[in-house]
Design a protein around this motif. Structure first.
Motif: not given
Length: 614
Positions: A159-183
């Motif tokens: 949302d346009h008025d919210d904030v991402l944690a600084p490690h958000a993208i890194y953490t999700v990318q790591k999870a994708i690499a480890e699990t191959g999850a689609a969601f």
């Protein structure tokens, strides 16, 4: 016993158990964590340590740890301070593997200020920020336009008025690499001004499909393959207000559970202000209508039959499922003397139950009072479809129920204590609605103490070291943690004081394990059912009073009983392991294992250093 004293006594017992099994180190870490949290503030408690973020940045400088994630944000007259915080949070990500897709539907008066901030951010990020002016046609339309700008393999919604944690993208990318999850989805926190001073965390369970039907517990941060988003046609304007809930249902019904990943990290900060749904649905009253449409459409697409209704609280919903056929329920009630309790139980079952297709099997277990047997004879005359069968042998709850099952004719078995009393007539119908659904096998009920405090609202493994009851001792009538007292939902186990199970599944599991004579037989049984691939569901719409342990007394002061209890604890741990018990998929690792109230853990090492195992 005074409630505070009872809690202290239970906590001390658990502390001694941890000390015995794991040593002084874990006990001291928990104590230090509690003192820090209680007396030294909560600043930045969900953010990783600085050295962890720095290590991520060094790794990111060598290349992103996973696929590019396109963060899709619809803008509309965004207040400058809010937009600046959002942009800064994206620019300061520890991984460079992102792009920010902004669809600006602001009116002419606000657009220049919005564009100025976006242009300033683009000077730092270059082509990773993609911006387009669009006509405002609602949140779904605007989000779809933002997604159309994306080139990344995965999309994330913000949302346009919210904030991402600084490690958000890194953490999700790591999870994708480890699990191959689609969601994938993460935990989140509410804030007003700075994310270093969060109001409260929303610590979620792993994927819980029944819970999701009753409320959108997933919310933020949700990340999914762009190909899946395109395949379902993006967000639907007809569900504006609950467009994300609708989207999640449509995406998840296409995926296997193994393709869905919950990341137990606070990766998103949801701002609380007057116009935000984080502050309550009163700001957007059309949300409920849209949510019910989203759920009803999901049922239609998946071939499920049910009527969607409002839930107990705003933002919660209920499905009245169509029960296939008219199944017979066999109610198994072990009993030894205590005919006053049994009479109260039977009178309430026969006097209040609206589901008429049931039989009752009272399993006599070594009664000594002649009046008990006289009562049985009269009860068989007063109550239709009631039989009394005699179990011979010492008290063994598992063996008694397994014996009673031999006489049951029903497609469903209801294990019921003799010291319960029915409150609402629809209780059995509500339980059948859940246990009869595809993939489900067991349903548990809401049980209250006579003083209208909660005795059972689902079982969480790991509480107190082994297993405990959700929201125990809480006053009746509340919504609980994230509506978990007020919604049908998934659990790892429910109590056998009132447990409905498909007869074929009971037989498949070879009944209750008779090695658990008194304690943990229900936990063991449910975990075996869960591990066989079935769902265990709990409903707040089946309500009973439970006069706990009247029929067998307390084990606390009896040496033999204490030894037996310790043996059954060991049997449970040997079968499911300590880690297996303390990592309940329907309970978040950032919540305490010391109490039943879903309070935040004093030990947040998994948030400070995601590589540290609990």
């Amino acid at each position: 016993m005074n409630l505070k004293l009872k809690r202290i006594k239970e906590l001390m017992a658990y502390t001694l158990q941890v000390l015995k099994e794991e040593g002084i180190g874990p006990v001291l870490r928990r104590a230090i964590g509690f003192i820090k949290r209680r007396f030294f503030g909560k600043k930045a408690r969900y953010l990783p340590k600085k050295q962890v973020l720095e290590a991520q940045r060094r790794e990111g400088a060598q290349g992103a740890p996973g696929p590019v994630i396109s963060i899709c944000v619809p803008l509309y007259n965004t207040p400058e301070p809010f937009l600046r915080q959002l942009l800064d949070s994206v620019l300061n990500q520890t991984s460079p593997g992102w792009e920010l897709c902004l669809a600006d539907a602001s009116d002419d008066a606000h657009r220049p200020a919005v564009k100025k901030l976006v242009d300033a951010a683009a000077q730092k990020a270059g082509e990773r920020i993609r911006y387009k002016v669009i006509e405002n046609k609602g949140i779904s339309h605007n989000t779809n336009h933002a997604a159309a700008l994306a080139t990344g393999e995965y999309l994330a919604l913000a949302d346009h008025d919210d904030v991402l944690a600084p490690h958000a993208i890194y953490t999700v990318q790591k999870a994708i690499a480890e699990t191959g999850a689609a969601f994938l989805y993460s935990d989140e926190a509410l804030f007003t001004k700075k994310i270093e001073k969060p109001m409260v965390g929303h610590f979620k369970p792993d994927y819980a499909p029944d819970y999701l039907l009753c409320c959108n517990y997933i919310c933020h941060l949700a990340v999914f393959r762009r190909s899946e988003f395109l395949a379902v046609g993006g967000e639907r304007p007809e569900c504006d207000g609950s467009q994300d809930h609708d989207l999640f249902l449509r995406l998840l019904e296409r995926l296997e559970p193994s393709q869905i990943c919950h990341i137990p990290q606070v990766l998103y900060y949801w701002r609380v202000h007057a116009a935000s749904t984080s502050g309550g649905v009163a700001a957007k009253p059309y949300v409920a209508k849209a949510a019910k449409k989203a759920i009803a459409d999901h049922l239609q697409r998946t071939g499920q039959q049910g009527e969607v209704k409002d839930g107990i609280f705003p933002s919660t919903y209920k499905v009245d499922w169509v029960i296939p056929g008219e199944p017979l329920v066999s109610i198994l009630i072990p009993n030894k003397d205590h005919t006053d309790d049994l009479e109260k139980c039977l009178a309430s079952v026969y006097g209040k139950t609206t589901w008429q297709r049931f039989e009752v099997i009272v399993i006599e277990n070594n009664s000594t009072d002649p009046a008990t047997f006289e009562y049985y004879e009269k009860a068989k005359e007063r109550f239709a479809n009631l039989q009394v069968v005699k179990f011979e042998g010492g008290f063994n709850f598992s063996a008694i129920n397994n014996f009673g099952r031999k006489f049951a004719k029903g497609e469903y078995l209801l294990l019921l204590n003799n010291d319960v009393e029915i409150i609402n007539g629809e209780w059995l119908t509500e339980m059948l609605m859940q246990a009869s659904r595809p993939g489900a096998a067991i349903c548990g009920a809401m049980l209250y103490y006579p003083d209208d405090t909660i005795q059972h609202a689902g079982i969480i493994t790991g509480l107190g070291g082994y297993a405990g009851h959700s929201h125990k001792y809480k006053k009746a009538g509340g919504s609980g943690y994230m509506f978990r007292l007020a919604t049908v939902q998934d659990f790892s186990a429910v109590t056998a004081a009132c447990l409905l199970v498909r007869s074929e599944v009971y037989d498949e599991m070879e009944g209750l394990d008779e090695g658990f004579t008194v304690a943990f037989n229900d936990v063991d049984f449910c975990l075996r059912v869960r591990d066989a691939g079935y769902r265990i569901i709990w409903t707040p719409y089946a309500r009973l009073y439970h006069y706990e342990s009247k029929s067998r007394g307390s084990d606390e002061k009896d040496k033999a009983k204490k030894e037996r209890f310790a043996t059954e604890q060991k049997r449970l741990t040997d079968r499911f392991t300590r880690r297996g018990l303390t990592h309940d998929p329907y309970y978040n690792p950032s919540l305490t294992l010391d109490r039943e109230d879903f309070s935040e853990s004093a030990d947040l090492r998994n948030l400070k250093d995601p590589q540290t195992a609990l």
